[in-house]
Design a protein around this motif. Structure first.
Motif, short mmCIF file in Angstrom:
data_model
loop_
_atom_site.label_atom_id
_atom_site.label_comp_id
_atom_site.label_asym_id
_atom_site.label_seq_id
_atom_site.Cartn_x
_atom_site.Cartn_y
_atom_site.Cartn_z
N ARG A 1 33.10 -84.55 -12.87
CA ARG A 1 33.93 -84.22 -11.72
C ARG A 1 35.32 -83.80 -12.18
O ARG A 1 35.73 -84.09 -13.30
N ILE A 2 36.04 -83.13 -11.28
CA ILE A 2 37.38 -82.65 -11.60
C ILE A 2 38.42 -83.36 -10.72
O ILE A 2 38.09 -83.84 -9.63
N ASP A 3 39.65 -83.40 -11.18
CA ASP A 3 40.75 -83.95 -10.38
C ASP A 3 41.38 -82.86 -9.52
O ASP A 3 41.94 -83.13 -8.47
N SER A 4 41.27 -81.59 -9.99
CA SER A 4 41.84 -80.45 -9.28
C SER A 4 41.15 -79.18 -9.76
O SER A 4 40.83 -79.07 -10.95
N PRO A 5 40.96 -78.21 -8.86
CA PRO A 5 40.36 -76.95 -9.30
C PRO A 5 41.26 -76.16 -10.26
O PRO A 5 40.80 -75.22 -10.90
N THR A 6 42.53 -76.56 -10.39
CA THR A 6 43.44 -75.85 -11.28
C THR A 6 43.59 -76.53 -12.65
O THR A 6 44.32 -76.04 -13.49
N GLU A 7 42.87 -77.63 -12.88
CA GLU A 7 42.97 -78.30 -14.17
C GLU A 7 42.34 -77.44 -15.26
O GLU A 7 41.57 -76.52 -14.98
N GLU A 8 42.67 -77.75 -16.49
CA GLU A 8 42.13 -77.00 -17.63
C GLU A 8 40.80 -77.62 -18.08
O GLU A 8 40.78 -78.47 -18.96
N SER A 9 39.72 -77.20 -17.44
CA SER A 9 38.39 -77.66 -17.86
C SER A 9 37.39 -76.57 -17.49
O SER A 9 37.64 -75.73 -16.62
N GLU A 10 36.25 -76.60 -18.16
CA GLU A 10 35.20 -75.62 -17.88
C GLU A 10 34.71 -75.74 -16.44
O GLU A 10 34.49 -74.74 -15.76
N GLU A 11 34.58 -76.97 -15.96
CA GLU A 11 34.10 -77.21 -14.59
C GLU A 11 35.10 -76.66 -13.56
O GLU A 11 34.70 -76.03 -12.59
N ALA A 12 36.39 -76.90 -13.79
CA ALA A 12 37.41 -76.41 -12.85
C ALA A 12 37.48 -74.89 -12.86
O ALA A 12 37.62 -74.27 -11.80
N ARG A 13 37.37 -74.28 -14.04
CA ARG A 13 37.40 -72.81 -14.11
C ARG A 13 36.20 -72.21 -13.36
O ARG A 13 36.34 -71.21 -12.64
N ALA A 14 35.03 -72.82 -13.50
CA ALA A 14 33.84 -72.33 -12.79
C ALA A 14 34.02 -72.49 -11.28
O ALA A 14 33.69 -71.58 -10.50
N ALA A 15 34.54 -73.64 -10.87
CA ALA A 15 34.76 -73.89 -9.44
C ALA A 15 35.78 -72.89 -8.88
O ALA A 15 35.57 -72.31 -7.81
N GLN A 16 36.85 -72.68 -9.61
CA GLN A 16 37.89 -71.75 -9.17
C GLN A 16 37.34 -70.32 -9.07
O GLN A 16 37.68 -69.58 -8.15
N LEU A 17 36.50 -69.94 -10.00
CA LEU A 17 35.92 -68.60 -10.02
C LEU A 17 35.01 -68.36 -8.81
O LEU A 17 35.05 -67.29 -8.19
N HIS A 18 34.21 -69.34 -8.44
CA HIS A 18 33.16 -69.13 -7.43
C HIS A 18 33.48 -69.63 -6.02
O HIS A 18 32.85 -69.19 -5.06
N TYR A 19 34.40 -70.55 -5.87
CA TYR A 19 34.62 -71.21 -4.58
C TYR A 19 34.90 -70.23 -3.43
O TYR A 19 34.21 -70.25 -2.41
N GLU A 20 35.92 -69.40 -3.54
CA GLU A 20 36.31 -68.50 -2.44
C GLU A 20 35.19 -67.53 -2.08
O GLU A 20 34.94 -67.27 -0.91
N VAL A 21 34.54 -66.98 -3.09
CA VAL A 21 33.45 -66.02 -2.85
C VAL A 21 32.32 -66.70 -2.09
O VAL A 21 31.82 -66.17 -1.09
N CYS A 22 31.91 -67.88 -2.53
CA CYS A 22 30.83 -68.61 -1.87
C CYS A 22 31.23 -69.00 -0.44
O CYS A 22 30.44 -68.84 0.50
#
Length: 190
Positions: free
Chosen positions: A19-40
C-alpha cells in the motif's frame, strides 16, 4: 466515502501489492497509481450517467459565429460528458438540433442549459459501488506493470465488469422504487 489514496490502496490490495501513503510518494506502486488513476476514473465516469456525478448548469454564450447555427456556447470546464441540452422552458433538445464541437455547443437556443457528467468530483462523494468498480479497473490497469502476471490482469478485468454491472444497475434504479421492487422479485423467482 473514499479518497484517491484509499481507492489506489484498494486496487493495490487486489493485486497483493504494498500500500502507499500518497499517490505522489516515490515508489513503483505510487507511480503506477498516478499514471492510471485519472484515465480509469474518467473512463468509468463517461460510461454511465452516474447520479453522484450529474450536474446542471447554464452555458456561457461565446462571441463568435458558426454558419448554420444561432449560437455558440462554452461547455463548463468540468464537463466530461453531455447528457442532455435543454431550452429555457426545460424541454430536452433533440440531439439533431445541437452539435458538440470540441468544448463548445452549437445550437439555435437563446439561453440553453445542460445536464452533464462532471469529471471533477471529490472522491469522498463517489458512490460505494463506483469505488469498487474503479478499484478493480485501476488494479487491471496496474496489474501487468506491478506484477507481470497476465492472468491477474484478466481476472481484474472480469471483476471490474461484474462490479461495473452491479454499480450501473444500482445507479439506474436509485430513486425508482418500482424498478428496484421488480428486480428484487425477479431475483427471488430465479
Amino acid at each position: 466515502m473514499s479518497s484517491m489514496t484509499q481507492i489506489c490502496n484498494l486496487a493495490l490490495s487486489y493485486l497483493g501489492c504494498r500500500r502507499i501513503d500518497s499517490p505522489t510518494e516515490e515508489s513503483e506502486e505510487a507511480r503506477a497509481a498516478q499514471l492510471h488513476y485519472e484515465v480509469c476514473k474518467n473512463e468509468i465516469l463517461r460510461s454511465v450517467s452516474w447520479n453522484f456525478a450529474r450536474r446542471v448548469s447554464t452555458v456561457a454564450r461565446l462571441d463568435k459565429e458558426v454558419p448554420g447555427w444561432g449560437g455558440v456556447y462554452q461547455l463548463p470546464l468540468d464537463c466530461l460528458y453531455v447528457i442532455d441540452l435543454h431550452g429555457q422552458a426545460g424541454a430536452t433538445v433533440p440531439q439533431g438540433e445541437y452539435r458538440l464541437a470540441g468544448r463548445e455547443v452549437l445550437c439555435h437556443l437563446e439561453k440553453p442549459w445542460l445536464e452533464y457528467i462532471s469529471g471533477e468530483i471529490d472522491p469522498m462523494n463517489f458512490d460505494a459501488l463506483f469505488v469498487t468498480a474503479l478499484a478493480y479497473r485501476l488494479a487491471g490497469a496496474m496489474a501487468h506493470d506491478l506484477t507481470g502476471n497476465g492472468s491477474l490482469t484478466n481476472q481484474m478485468g472480469q471483476l471490474y465488469q461484474q462490479a461495473l454491472a452491479e454499480a450501473r444497475l444500482a445507479n439506474g434504479t436509485e430513486g425508482n422504487q418500482e424498478v428496484f421492487q421488480s428486480r428484487r422479485y425477479v431475483e427471488v423467482e430465479e
